[in-house]
Design a protein around this motif. Structure first.
Motif, short mmCIF file in Angstrom:
data_model
loop_
_atom_site.label_atom_id
_atom_site.label_comp_id
_atom_site.label_asym_id
_atom_site.label_seq_id
_atom_site.Cartn_x
_atom_site.Cartn_y
_atom_site.Cartn_z
N ALA A 27 0.85 -1.20 0.00
CA ALA A 27 0.00 0.00 0.00
C ALA A 27 0.88 1.25 0.00
N GLU A 28 0.34 2.33 -0.54
CA GLU A 28 1.09 3.59 -0.57
C GLU A 28 0.98 4.30 0.78
N CYS A 29 2.08 4.85 1.26
CA CYS A 29 2.04 5.62 2.50
C CYS A 29 2.08 7.10 2.16
N ALA A 30 0.93 7.76 2.26
CA ALA A 30 0.84 9.20 2.01
C ALA A 30 1.20 9.93 3.30
N CYS A 54 7.68 10.48 -1.01
CA CYS A 54 6.24 10.56 -0.70
C CYS A 54 5.54 11.28 -1.86
N THR A 56 1.91 11.55 -2.21
CA THR A 56 0.54 12.02 -1.97
C THR A 56 0.45 12.70 -0.61
N LYS A 192 -9.16 3.23 -6.18
CA LYS A 192 -8.30 2.97 -5.02
C LYS A 192 -9.02 3.34 -3.73
N SER A 194 -8.85 4.08 0.69
CA SER A 194 -8.01 4.53 1.80
C SER A 194 -8.86 4.67 3.06
N ASP A 210 -5.42 0.58 -0.33
CA ASP A 210 -4.36 0.94 -1.28
C ASP A 210 -3.46 2.06 -0.78
N LEU A 211 -3.96 2.82 0.18
CA LEU A 211 -3.20 4.00 0.60
C LEU A 211 -3.55 4.30 2.05
N ARG A 213 -3.09 7.05 5.45
CA ARG A 213 -3.02 8.51 5.63
C ARG A 213 -2.56 8.88 7.05
#
Ligand SMILES: *Cc1c(COP(=O)(O)O)cnc(C)c1O
Length: 364
Positions: A27-30, A54, A56, A192, A194, A210-211, A213
């Motif tokens: 998963a993306e780490c914003a 980073c 996002t 996606k 979150s 997926d992400l 926050r």
């Protein structure tokens, strides 16, 4: 030391994000950088995090999004607080993406995107229990149908929701929100998702999507209240002692004399008060242990009322404490969660109030 120092360790914020990113695997780490990056300085935080990969960022207001855009020209920037009426025009020129949270938000954004012919990428927030922002479940189907029919007129780039009690892993609401969000996602195939804030990341893979926050944990806050803090401290606040005086048993200290010496005492006065963001609720009448500072390795309690620009510390247990010695109010064993508890609040409030008067110094 000669003057107050509010030191922000940017590399610690970068390390904290790397640590969280490892926990969420693919998963993306914003990064949430609202409220001036939780009081640590938005531009510095965005610059350091973007340089570390980073992609996002989340802010609360368009004005914060513009500041982020100026230092991160290629980043994706979401504005969490929905679309305030009549503000759509603040988004397009800066490529900010609103987080749309009501049917009214959505129709206003549709009109704007139609009129400007912008691509109009936006997040949609579905409410799963907070009852604060986000589309009520009864409205999910209609938006999903319009997306399917290609009549929405803009692209939904992220479907998100927000956890109510993520820092209480045993709370039943977590499982209900995770299930409800899965239902919402099924209506928006290919979009996606979150869900997790800092504490949500520690609820495990079902909360990651997926992400993620995180905000608080990036700035050293403990996402696991009551357990050892897995994050690196970011903020350190130290202030020199202005003067040290002897008081006799029965002498009162500060406004309204709420603290009365019970023994021969040494009282140090410090240039720190509620106008500096050091909350007055940390005041300590006789018998109450509230705000604290470390002087020469000893934790010393505040004595009496915290005033606008000054407070008093009981340094009786630090023999030899003298003018110019350092009193550390945040740092070491005084992490921001403890500082928050001492003032009857949470570390989030401590962080976001700091830096009004003492200049911030960034270290890398
Ligand atoms: C503030 C906020 C976050 C970050 O929460 P932390 O507890 O600071 O990690 C994430 N999502 C939303 C919607 C928020 O408002």
């Amino acid at each position: 030391m000669t003057s107050a120092e509010l030191v922000i360790d940017r590399s610690a914020t970068v390390m904290n994000r790397r640590r969280l990113a490892r926990l969420v695997g693919s998963a993306e780490c914003a990064a949430v950088v609202k409220a001036d990056a939780y009081g640590t300085g938005l531009e510095g935080a965005v610059r350091a995090l973007a340089a570390d990969g980073c992609r996002t960022f989340f802010v609360a207001h368009p004005s914060e999004g513009i500041r982020a855009r100026e230092v991160a020209p290629d980043a994706v920037i979401y504005v969490l607080n929905g679309l305030a009426p009549g503000t759509a025009g603040d988004y397009g020129p800066w490529r900010l993406r609103p987080v749309l949270g009501s049917p009214e938000d959505i129709s206003e954004w549709q009109d704007y995107v139609h009129a400007t012919e912008l691509p109009g990428e936006a997040a949609v927030h579905v409410d799963t229990g907070m009852n604060r922002l986000g589309l009520a479940p009864a409205d999910w189907g209609d938006v999903a149908a319009r997306r399917r029919d290609n009549t929405l007129g803009f692209e939904i780039t992220l479907l998100m929701s927000h956890l109510v009690s993520a820092e209480e892993p045993e709370a039943g609401i977590n499982g209900r929100q995770i299930a409800s969000f899965a239902e919402a996602r099924a209506l928006f195939p290919g979009v996606k998702g979150s869900l997790a804030n800092s504490a949500g990341i520690f609820l495990g893979p079902d909360a990651h999507h997926d992400l993620v926050r995180p905000g608080y944990a990036l700035y050293g806050g403990n996402p696991l209240p009551g357990e050892r803090n897995p994050m690196e401290p970011v903020v350190r606040l130290s202030v020199p002692l202005l003067q040290v005086r002897d008081v006799r048993p029965g002498d009162a200290v500060g406004y309204n004399g709420t603290w009365i010496a019970g023994r021969p005492s040494r009282i140090a006065t410090v240039s720190l008060g509620y106008a500096d963001g050091f909350l007055r609720s940390g005041s300590a009448p006789t018998g109450v242990h509230a705000a604290e500072a470390v002087v020469a390795g000893v934790v010393c309690p505040v004595a009496g009322r915290i005033s606008m620009d000054l407070l008093a510390l009981d340094v009786t247990d630090v023999p030899g404490a003298k003018r110019g010695d350092e009193a550390m109010f945040i740092g070491g064993e005084l992490d921001i969660d403890r500082v928050g508890r001492n003032a009857g609040t949470i570390g989030y409030e401590i962080l976001t109030q700091l830096g009004r008067r003492h200049p911030r110094r960034e270290v890398r």
